[in-house]
Write a protein that holds these residues in place. Structure first.
Motif, PDB file in Angstrom:
ATOM      1  N   LYS A  26       0.720  -1.214   0.000  1.00  0.00           N
ATOM      2  CA  LYS A  26       0.000   0.000   0.000  1.00  0.00           C
ATOM      3  C   LYS A  26       0.754   1.272   0.000  1.00  0.00           C
ATOM      4  CE  LYS A  26      -2.727  -1.182  -1.746  1.00  0.00           C
ATOM      5  NZ  LYS A  26      -2.997  -0.472  -2.880  1.00  0.00           N
ATOM      6  N   TYR A  43      -3.691   3.714   5.466  1.00  0.00           N
ATOM      7  CA  TYR A  43      -4.477   4.903   5.103  1.00  0.00           C
ATOM      8  C   TYR A  43      -5.010   5.580   6.343  1.00  0.00           C
ATOM      9  CZ  TYR A  43      -4.312   2.101   0.970  1.00  0.00           C
ATOM     10  OH  TYR A  43      -3.865   1.317  -0.037  1.00  0.00           O
ATOM     11  N   LYS A  44      -5.317   6.875   6.160  1.00  0.00           N
ATOM     12  CA  LYS A  44      -5.866   7.625   7.296  1.00  0.00           C
ATOM     13  C   LYS A  44      -7.320   8.014   7.058  1.00  0.00           C
ATOM     14  CE  LYS A  44      -1.944   8.384   9.737  1.00  0.00           C
ATOM     15  NZ  LYS A  44      -1.200   7.337   9.058  1.00  0.00           N
ATOM     16  N   THR A  45      -7.735   7.970   5.811  1.00  0.00           N
ATOM     17  CA  THR A  45      -9.097   8.407   5.505  1.00  0.00           C
ATOM     18  C   THR A  45      -9.709   7.507   4.442  1.00  0.00           C
ATOM     19  OG1 THR A  45      -8.393   9.788   3.670  1.00  0.00           O
ATOM     20  CG2 THR A  45      -8.465  10.837   5.848  1.00  0.00           C
ATOM     21  N   GLU A  66      -8.329   8.207   0.947  1.00  0.00           N
ATOM     22  CA  GLU A  66      -7.065   7.529   0.598  1.00  0.00           C
ATOM     23  C   GLU A  66      -7.340   6.096   0.165  1.00  0.00           C
ATOM     24  OE1 GLU A  66      -3.927   7.688   3.560  1.00  0.00           O
ATOM     25  OE2 GLU A  66      -4.154   9.858   3.773  1.00  0.00           O
ATOM     26  N   LEU A  67      -8.199   5.441   0.921  1.00  0.00           N
ATOM     27  CA  LEU A  67      -8.521   4.057   0.580  1.00  0.00           C
ATOM     28  C   LEU A  67      -9.194   4.017  -0.782  1.00  0.00           C
ATOM     29  CD1 LEU A  67      -8.775   1.052   1.309  1.00  0.00           C
ATOM     30  CD2 LEU A  67     -10.945   1.595   2.415  1.00  0.00           C
ATOM     31  N   ALA A 111      -6.788   4.443  -3.550  1.00  0.00           N
ATOM     32  CA  ALA A 111      -5.962   3.248  -3.744  1.00  0.00           C
ATOM     33  C   ALA A 111      -6.755   2.146  -4.426  1.00  0.00           C
ATOM     34  CB  ALA A 111      -5.435   2.765  -2.409  1.00  0.00           C
ATOM     35  N   TRP A 128     -13.432   6.584  10.414  1.00  0.00           N
ATOM     36  CA  TRP A 128     -12.396   5.770   9.787  1.00  0.00           C
ATOM     37  C   TRP A 128     -11.773   4.753  10.747  1.00  0.00           C
ATOM     38  CZ3 TRP A 128     -10.590   3.991   5.455  1.00  0.00           C
ATOM     39  CH2 TRP A 128      -9.298   3.424   5.426  1.00  0.00           C
TER      40      TRP A 128
END
Lengths: 231, 583
Positions: A61, A134-136, A139-140, A143, A198
């Motif tokens: 990731k 990821y943080k949010t 972001e996921l 990706a 999250w």
């Protein structure tokens, strides 16, 4: 799947084949997905043809920005390649979790691997993502979007909560041939991604499934209710 | 003939001293009666590729086997290059063996798909089952483990090395019955969830022959002394989590517990290690011969202090936190070192995060005369360093170098690393395994083909210029058994020119190379002793021109015929009708 390939014409596929030193593995899959679903994503399809060498799909990731097509022939240092360097998944998993707990005391680890399987309806095989990278949701989503190009997810607001713009947009989403991300939580229930904060999501998500919008209708009411109470 | 005067029982007795498969195979070829006698007394079978032969064929020829070892997926599956669902299912083997080998005692599986159903079947089919080792396997859950624990009355070893287990609950351990006292080895280090500590404690207490105990992360440090006190005879220990609040009572309990373990020779685990607790282990260090710190995020100087106490160390697995300075210290204090593995702490970082370079490896090669096995991840290398290493250590048997960036040149000359690796193969005449990395041209393969006569396994990535490279390897490496290649410009010519070589090897893997579908078809047709598998997730290769390269290719010799369990992205090339051998 073979039929779809035939329908969409070999030309598109042929653009992407036959290049030496290209990474065929997962990129190959994205082409299949594009062809299958993809009515409005002809551009995405072509873009991935151009990004052939750089847009290396992978299960790791650390997705760093992929370099432009004019970069040198050898894989740029920042691009990631499937299975390189040759470190076993077991080791990667363990290191990823340890480093996170090491560097961020406040972070509550789930104690196990952060990798969850991701399946996409119609895909010939599954992928894995490490949610802790990821943080949010955004972001996921980015990706996953790179992994499965025609994947769509609603807009996220600053708290990282899903905020569907409007009922009609959600319905469009679900009615279209687009895909919807869902996940199986600790209780074994299938939930729509984006409803909870999250961190809570990361803690409770056991696996991800990207469902066809048409099949996700059963999940819609929950999100819809939330929308209504919030607006 | 004098042979006929030797009674069968005597021959059988003589054969019982033969443990190597090679010797037994030779013996079987002497004459029909030796073949018969040998096959009835073979007790151990090793199957390097589960698709090379069928379970029925094995059990038919060897009816009295007690120990079986089977490997499934190709090595590159460890790095996600083999798509999920490819194969390697152990179920058909277990089904057949459950009928044919009721007295089976040992099963060791590597890179295979094992389900709970399989584990259950194992636990019920073999009354005398003693040893189960699952290395890098997947497909089962803790429920399967519960069956093994509950039903295998004489279980001695349960070793789950780095397998992917779906952890449904820790209660499986409680399924070991109270009268189970036979455990000698237990390795649960890959499991995520907590096992019942009291069940573990009771199990350890009632198994006086326990020599190997590798705990999982969920076992906390403050509980470790309880276990050690109950098993001071331990020879191999894998700790659980090594973190705890820093408290002097925990520290003293730990130190005392370690002091009592006079037979300890191997240490591993060290998850989440807090450096303050490492000194508790100092009392045992001088006896330690094997140390696995490869999951320990601990840096110098704590790392160096621990390692330098282990003066009898033979095997060290460590992260690159050890840095060049730590390796230099290692080379001065651990003169018995035979195997070194240095893993990357941050394999995907853009810049090196630690000061580990070629210099560390050079120091170890200088200071450790018994060094024979190396696995080293680093960011820079030079021909000069490789040449020095080769000259220092002509006794190297395994040399696996991974320079993290693909195509990385000699950082001093900016040229290819051909001569460096050339020196390795030229000087290390007993080299059996080699992994290459960095910028390499066809020239390195010329060196390998010329000198690496004992090489059995070769791994190549992002190297070479043309088919000539592959040709050098296939035509020159006489002992080659396993060849795995990714992202190299090797195509049809070398493969077709050396097709016969493939029947002398266990397997060949090629992915992201330039081998065409047409060539695969040809190989499949012409070489009946091989399965030529095309693995391609873009759909049937027939839907593209024959000159199109396939994504992945796996060729292996087999007497078992085509697979019957191929998924829809794998195609086995057809063999020519008239050359098909019938059993």
């Amino acid at each position: 799947m073979v039929d779809c390939v035939k329908k969409m014409g070999f030309e598109e596929t042929e653009l992407r084949l036959g290049l030496p030193n290209a990474n065929y593995g997962k990129r190959g899959f994205s082409e299949t997905v594009d062809l299958k679903l993809n009515l409005s994503s002809a551009e995405i399809g072509l873009d991935s043809a151009i990004d052939l060498k750089e847009n290396n799909f992978n299960k790791e990731k650390n997705l760093l920005p992929s370099s432009s097509p004019t970069d040198s022939v050898k894989p740029p240092a920042k691009a990631q390649v499937v299975g390189w360097p040759p470190v076993r998944s077991f080791r990667k998993n363990v290191m990823a979790v340890q480093k996170r707990t090491d560097s961020d005391e406040a972070e509550k680890g789930t104690g196990g691997a952060a990798f969850v399987k991701v399946s996409m309806d119609g895909a010939p095989y599954l992928r894995k993502v490490d949610l802790k990278m990821y943080k949010t949701y955004k972001e996921l989503s980015d990706a996953l979007g790179k992994m499965f190009s025609s994947f769509t997810i609603g807009k996220c607001d600053s708290q990282g909560m899903m905020d569907f713009m409007s009922e009609s947009k959600l319905m469009d989403l679900l009615n279209s041939s687009d895909y919807v991300p869902t996940y199986e939580d600790k209780d074994g229930d299938w939930m729509l991604v984006g409803d909870v904060p999250w961190e809570m999501f990361v803690g409770s998500c056991k696996r991800l499934r990207i469902m066809k919008g048409t099949e996700a209708k059963g999940l819609a009411p929950k999100a819809m209710d939330k929308c209504k109470t919030r607006s | 003939m004098a042979y006929s005067l030797i009674p069968e029982e005597v021959l059988e007795h003589v054969f019982s001293f033969l443990s190597s498969d090679r010797d037994r195979n030779s013996v079987s070829s002497v004459c029909k009666s030796w073949y018969e006698i040998e096959r009835w007394c073979r007790r151990r079978i090793f199957i390097g590729n589960c698709y090379s032969v069928s379970a029925e064929m094995v059990t038919r020829r060897f009816p009295e086997v007690r120990e079986v070892e089977i490997k499934g997926k190709p090595h590159f599956a460890d790095f996600n290059l083999v798509p999920e669902g490819w194969g390697g299912y152990v179920k058909p083997w277990i089904r057949v063996m459950s009928g044919a080998y009721p007295l089976l005692e040992e099963m060791k599986l590597k890179r295979m798909v094992v389900t709970d159903e399989c584990l259950d079947l194992i636990s019920r089919s073999f009354n005398n089952f003693k040893v189960l080792v699952l290395t890098s396997c997947e497909g089962f859950t803790t429920h399967g483990l519960a069956s093994i624990a509950a039903n295998c009355r004489n279980l001695r070893e349960l070793d789950l090395r780095e397998s992917e287990v779906e952890d449904l609950s820790g209660h499986w351990l409680s399924h070991f019955p109270d009268n189970c006292t036979s455990l000698v080895s237990l390795n649960i280090s890959c499991l995520g969830s907590e096992v019942s500590f009291s069940a573990l404690e009771r199990l350890v207490t009632r198994c006086p022959n326990l020599r190997t105990l590798r705990l999982n992360r969920a076992v906390p440090l403050d509980k470790l002394p309880n276990l050690l006190q109950r098993a001071p005879q331990l020879v191999e220990l894998g700790t659980g989590a090594c973190s705890a609040e820093i408290r002097s009572d925990i520290f003293s309990n730990l130190t005392e517990a370690f002091l009592a373990c006079k037979k300890l020779r191997a240490l591993s685990g060290f998850w989440d290690v807090v450096p303050a607790y490492l000194p508790a282990m100092y009392p045992v260090c001088s006896g330690i011969t094997s140390l696995n710190l490869s999951y320990a995020i601990v840096q110098s100087p704590d790392l160096g202090k621990l390692v330098s106490q282990c003066i009898n160390l033979q095997r060290l697995w460590v992260l690159d936190y050890i840095e060049d300075t730590g390796l230099e210290a290692l080379s001065l204090s651990c003169k018995d070192l035979q195997e070194l593995r240095v893993f990357p702490s941050d394999p995907f970082g853009a810049e090196p995060n630690v000061s580990l370079t070629e210099k560390g490896l050079v120091s170890v090669s200088e200071g450790c005369p018994k060094l024979q096995s190396v696995l080293y991840f680093c960011h820079q290398m030079s021909n000069a360093a490789l040449i020095t290493i080769a000259k220092n250590r002509p006794n190297l048997i395994r040399f696996r170098l991974c320079i993290i960036e693909p195509h990385a040149p000699d950082y001093l000359t900016l040229g290819p690393l051909d001569t460096g690796f050339g020196a390795i193969v030229e000087n290390c005449k007993e080299l059996r395994r080699l992994s290459l990395s960095g910028l390499l041209t066809d020239r390195v393969f010329e060196y390998i083909g010329t000198h690496a006569k004992k090489l059995e396994m070769l791994s190549i990535a992002f190297a070479g210029d043309s088919d000539l490279g592959l040709h050098h390897v296939l035509s020159g490496c006489e002992s080659l058994r396993k060849l795995e290649i990714r992202d190299c410009p090797f195509g049809d010519k070398a493969l077709l020119a050396n097709a016969a070589k493939l029947e002398t090897m266990r397997s060949l893997w090629m992915s992201s190379c330039s081998v065409s579908f047409g060539a695969c078809k040809l190989l499949g047709k012409k070489l009946p002793g091989l399965n030529v598998e095309v693995i391609d997730e873009r759909g049937h290769p027939g839907s593209r021109p024959e000159s199109c390269p396939v994504e992945k290719l796996y060729i292996y010799r087999t007497v078992g015929g085509q697979r019957v369990d191929t998924p829809d992205f794998v195609w086995t090339m057809e063999k020519e009708e008239e050359v098909l051998l019938t059993e």
